[in-house]
Design an enzyme around this catalytic site. Structure first.
Site, mmCIF file in Angstrom:
data_model
loop_
_atom_site.group_PDB
_atom_site.id
_atom_site.type_symbol
_atom_site.label_atom_id
_atom_site.label_comp_id
_atom_site.label_asym_id
_atom_site.label_seq_id
_atom_site.Cartn_x
_atom_site.Cartn_y
_atom_site.Cartn_z
ATOM 1 N N GLU A 119 69.356 70.323 -25.934
ATOM 2 C CA GLU A 119 68.269 71.261 -26.207
ATOM 3 C C GLU A 119 68.172 72.317 -25.117
ATOM 4 O O GLU A 119 67.814 73.473 -25.391
ATOM 5 C CB GLU A 119 66.961 70.484 -26.356
ATOM 6 N N SER B 224 69.476 58.970 -31.975
ATOM 7 C CA SER B 224 68.798 58.093 -32.933
ATOM 8 C C SER B 224 69.055 56.611 -32.645
ATOM 9 O O SER B 224 69.334 55.823 -33.550
ATOM 10 C CB SER B 224 69.218 58.434 -34.365
ATOM 11 N N LYS C 125 60.618 64.054 -23.923
ATOM 12 C CA LYS C 125 60.687 65.474 -24.315
ATOM 13 C C LYS C 125 59.313 66.124 -24.111
ATOM 14 O O LYS C 125 58.609 65.782 -23.159
ATOM 15 C CB LYS C 125 61.215 65.604 -25.741
ATOM 16 N N GLU D 40 75.825 62.399 -26.225
ATOM 17 C CA GLU D 40 74.915 62.591 -27.340
ATOM 18 C C GLU D 40 75.532 63.516 -28.381
ATOM 19 O O GLU D 40 75.588 64.735 -28.169
ATOM 20 C CB GLU D 40 73.599 63.202 -26.862
ATOM 21 N N HIS E 182 70.900 68.617 -21.141
ATOM 22 C CA HIS E 182 70.561 68.115 -22.470
ATOM 23 C C HIS E 182 70.889 69.190 -23.515
ATOM 24 O O HIS E 182 70.778 70.384 -23.244
ATOM 25 C CB HIS E 182 69.074 67.743 -22.540
ATOM 26 N N GLY F 266 67.546 63.088 -33.347
ATOM 27 C CA GLY F 266 66.333 63.345 -34.102
ATOM 28 C C GLY F 266 66.538 63.547 -35.581
ATOM 29 O O GLY F 266 65.626 63.986 -36.282
ATOM 30 N N ASN G 77 63.511 59.485 -23.039
ATOM 31 C CA ASN G 77 63.253 60.912 -22.870
ATOM 32 C C ASN G 77 62.071 61.298 -23.747
ATOM 33 O O ASN G 77 62.201 61.419 -24.959
ATOM 34 C CB ASN G 77 64.510 61.707 -23.254
#
Length: 259
Positions: free
Chosen positions: A104, A220, A12, A174, A102, A180, A10
């Protein structure tokens, strides 16, 4: 049933279409040097919308063994939805996968389980494979509610889908606190939730469906931990963020079976 491992990068909001050419070519040659066997793992590049045409052209022109994915899709077919991208637009570009839900998108754009379900349903109806993201924040994890929280998202995302549809899609677990941050759930932590997801799918549908659906871990993921993560019985791949922007690192993840 043997489930083919799937490693999805991904990107992003990184890498423009010019930079994408160099990254994809370097990834390809790095995988060639590692003698990657596409039969042993699937590699998917989930790139920004503006990169899709370029990456598709590279894949087709050089006959690269990469799947192409988008990072989001609209729940609408067309119309007055400024800034949205439809399944028809993605299909025309040869996109095969699309990330939906996702963390985000959930956090910054207020996407609910109902919206995630609508997007997944629309993707499936257009022949796209959704990578449905689920997972908990740190507060939920500390409260010990991470399994039920995640399973509730799974139930919401799969609502109304048939067993055949569910068997064909990908679920990505996730833990938000590990995205991150440099933190990573232990392999046992990841297996706990991924195993619970598979059992939930079996309860909602049946054992064959649960055995067919591929479940990724994301958060990660690096070359240093991917082998242990992939050694868990219910983890069939990884959804990779920052490491997918580094050809050598992502190549090592795709070739996890060599580590």
């Amino acid at each position: 049933m043997a489930r083919k491992p799937i490693m999805a990068g991904n990107w992003k909001m990184n890498i423009d279409h010019v930079e994408a050419t160099g990254l994809v070519e370097k990834l390809h040659y790095t995988l060639v040097d590692r003698e990657w066997d596409p039969a042993k793992s699937e590699a998917v590049l989930c790139v920004p919308f503006t990169d899709l045409r370029t990456v598709r052209t590279l894949i087709d022109g050089d006959r690269l063994h990469f799947g192409l994915g988008a990072q989001d899709v609209s729940a609408h077919d067309n119309g007055a939805y400024t800034g949205e991208i439809s399944t028809a637009m993605l299909s025309k570009l040869g996109v095969g996968y699309v990330i939906v839900g996702h963390s985000e998108r959930r956090e910054y754009h207020g996407e609910t389980d109902e919206i995630v379900n609508a997007k997944a349903t629309k993707a499936l109806s257009a022949g796209l494979t959704p990578i449905i993201c689920v997972g908990e924040g740190l507060d939920v994890r500390k409260a010990g509610q991470h399994v039920e929280h995640t399973l509730a998202q799974v139930r919401g995302a799969l609502a109304g889908l048939t067993a055949e549809q569910v068997a064909s899609l990908v679920i990505a677990y996730e833990p938000i606190w590990a995205i991150g941050t440099g933190e990573v759930a232990t392999a046992a932590d990841a297996q706990e939730v991924c195993g619970a997801i598979r059992k939930e799918v079996a309860a909602l549908y049946d054992e064959p469906t649960a055995e067919a659906v591929r479940i990724q871990y994301g958060g990660s993921v690096k070359s240093g931990n991917v082998a242990e993560i992939m050694g868990q019985p219910d983890i069939d791949g990884a959804l990779v963020g920052g490491a997918s922007l580094k050809p050598e690192e992502f190549a090592a993840i795709v070739c996890f079976y060599q580590l």
